[in-house]
Write a protein that holds these residues in place. Sequence first.
Motif, mmCIF file in Angstrom:
data_model
loop_
_atom_site.group_PDB
_atom_site.id
_atom_site.type_symbol
_atom_site.label_atom_id
_atom_site.label_comp_id
_atom_site.label_asym_id
_atom_site.label_seq_id
_atom_site.Cartn_x
_atom_site.Cartn_y
_atom_site.Cartn_z
ATOM 1 N N LYS A 283 0.815 -1.215 0.000
ATOM 2 C CA LYS A 283 0.000 0.000 0.000
ATOM 3 C C LYS A 283 0.848 1.265 0.000
ATOM 4 O O LYS A 283 0.369 2.339 -0.340
ATOM 5 C CB LYS A 283 -0.915 0.011 1.234
ATOM 6 C CG LYS A 283 -2.044 -1.007 1.184
ATOM 7 C CD LYS A 283 -2.912 -0.882 2.432
ATOM 8 C CE LYS A 283 -4.058 -1.888 2.400
ATOM 9 N NZ LYS A 283 -4.901 -1.789 3.627
ATOM 10 N N GLU A 284 2.111 1.151 0.423
ATOM 11 C CA GLU A 284 2.938 2.347 0.584
ATOM 12 C C GLU A 284 3.885 2.590 -0.588
ATOM 13 O O GLU A 284 4.582 3.611 -0.617
ATOM 14 C CB GLU A 284 3.749 2.234 1.879
ATOM 15 C CG GLU A 284 2.877 2.189 3.128
ATOM 16 C CD GLU A 284 3.685 1.973 4.394
ATOM 17 O OE1 GLU A 284 4.898 1.691 4.272
ATOM 18 O OE2 GLU A 284 3.122 2.069 5.489
ATOM 19 N N VAL A 285 3.943 1.651 -1.545
ATOM 20 C CA VAL A 285 4.865 1.797 -2.668
ATOM 21 C C VAL A 285 4.520 3.042 -3.477
ATOM 22 O O VAL A 285 3.363 3.284 -3.821
ATOM 23 C CB VAL A 285 4.828 0.548 -3.575
ATOM 24 C CG1 VAL A 285 5.631 0.790 -4.845
ATOM 25 C CG2 VAL A 285 5.384 -0.654 -2.830
ATOM 26 N N ASP A 297 13.177 3.812 2.182
ATOM 27 C CA ASP A 297 14.444 4.098 1.500
ATOM 28 C C ASP A 297 14.624 5.600 1.303
ATOM 29 O O ASP A 297 15.718 6.142 1.502
ATOM 30 C CB ASP A 297 14.494 3.374 0.152
ATOM 31 C CG ASP A 297 14.544 1.860 0.296
ATOM 32 O OD1 ASP A 297 15.129 1.389 1.293
ATOM 33 O OD2 ASP A 297 14.000 1.162 -0.571
ATOM 34 N N LEU A 298 13.552 6.273 0.900
ATOM 35 C CA LEU A 298 13.622 7.724 0.694
ATOM 36 C C LEU A 298 13.851 8.444 2.024
ATOM 37 O O LEU A 298 14.618 9.407 2.103
ATOM 38 C CB LEU A 298 12.332 8.220 0.041
ATOM 39 C CG LEU A 298 11.978 7.596 -1.317
ATOM 40 C CD1 LEU A 298 10.623 8.087 -1.787
ATOM 41 C CD2 LEU A 298 13.042 7.914 -2.356
ATOM 42 N N GLU A 299 13.170 7.977 3.063
ATOM 43 C CA GLU A 299 13.317 8.589 4.382
ATOM 44 C C GLU A 299 14.734 8.419 4.914
ATOM 45 O O GLU A 299 15.287 9.307 5.575
ATOM 46 C CB GLU A 299 12.295 7.979 5.341
ATOM 47 C CG GLU A 299 10.857 8.353 5.006
ATOM 48 C CD GLU A 299 9.829 7.412 5.614
ATOM 49 O OE1 GLU A 299 8.635 7.583 5.323
ATOM 50 O OE2 GLU A 299 10.222 6.495 6.366
ATOM 51 N N SER A 300 15.327 7.257 4.630
ATOM 52 C CA SER A 300 16.688 7.000 5.090
ATOM 53 C C SER A 300 17.678 7.953 4.446
ATOM 54 O O SER A 300 18.602 8.463 5.091
ATOM 55 C CB SER A 300 17.075 5.544 4.782
ATOM 56 O OG SER A 300 18.382 5.263 5.207
ATOM 57 N N VAL A 313 11.211 11.869 9.624
ATOM 58 C CA VAL A 313 11.005 12.049 8.189
ATOM 59 C C VAL A 313 9.861 11.144 7.724
ATOM 60 O O VAL A 313 9.766 9.990 8.148
ATOM 61 C CB VAL A 313 12.283 11.697 7.382
ATOM 62 C CG1 VAL A 313 12.060 11.985 5.900
ATOM 63 C CG2 VAL A 313 13.482 12.445 7.912
ATOM 64 N N ALA A 314 9.003 11.676 6.850
ATOM 65 C CA ALA A 314 7.938 10.865 6.238
ATOM 66 C C ALA A 314 7.922 11.106 4.737
ATOM 67 O O ALA A 314 7.948 12.253 4.285
ATOM 68 C CB ALA A 314 6.581 11.211 6.839
#
Length: 331
Positions: A283-285, A297-300, A313-314
């Motif tokens: 659902k989050e992809v 991955d983006l948040e990291s 971060v979100a």
Amino acid sequence: SIDGSDTAFLQYTSGTTGAPRGASIPHRAVVANAHAIAAALRLGPDDVGTSWLPLFHDMGLIGVMLTALCHPYTVHVMPPERFLMSPDRWTGVLGQVGATITASPNFGYEMATTRTRGDVFGLESLRASLSGAEPVRLETIDRFHRRFASAGFRRESFLPVYGLAENTLAVTFSELGRGPRSLRVDRDSLELHGEAVPVPGHGAETVSVGRPVAGVRVRVCDDRGRTLPEGFVGEIRVHGSSRMDGYFHDEDATESALADGWLRTGDLGFVHGGELHVTGRSKEVIIKGGRNFHPYDLESVAAEIEGVVRGGVAAFGRTNAEAGTEDVVVV
């Protein structure tokens, strides 16, 4: 008079991606999952546990309290707000009581690393430091080890695990005493084709969460429910004695979640060398220009920017009708 098929409790799932639903957990599932956890940890009466996990969450309720009731050993429990206000209370207690087992989501290890002040002692007794409930980050493991190595903490005590409330808790555990095992895969193959192709050097890094615990079977499936070969990303499905009976008073959700006795987790992952790697939630992809991005991955990446607080971060996707794809939003 009750038996194993009677409901023990309703474990409400997170409401972060929708309305919370009550997973109906029967007594037999509780006993089966507690046995699986005890076997995976090789629990003994001489073990000492320490936890700040809330007892209304499956990781604290099952992994800490009910497992200790079914397979007695000493557990020291602190309220989660005490940990959140001062994470060094957790690391301090670990040393004071000579803890052999503890557990936390990834963010807890990150908080303890950055907010523990002064010296810590007595962590050489820890033989199992479970990390689960959210994606396991290798950089967090490395930072925690560097911070507490002088206190006797051993990197091989880290134990990445995977589970969910609909399976009572535990699904897979890493091998005890081996330490975390990661895999670097080609990012283009992963994001464009859903295939995890191992590469040396730079690439997307995933951490193994191990093999199924006792009484549990796992497979990775495509959209039609067919089992995928090793290395291909698909939905993680779970079967076994720890599975919920269904969602309380929600037949539609139950029918959607259970397919031929298998639990559809909604989580994505792949198998490599017989071990499960979790890549995110379906659902989050975020689909941007034909590429699949996982928010974690983006948040990291965003968390590496100076001044950005780790865990603060979100990332999410927002439909852009004019561009015909999704915009990536990072807060």
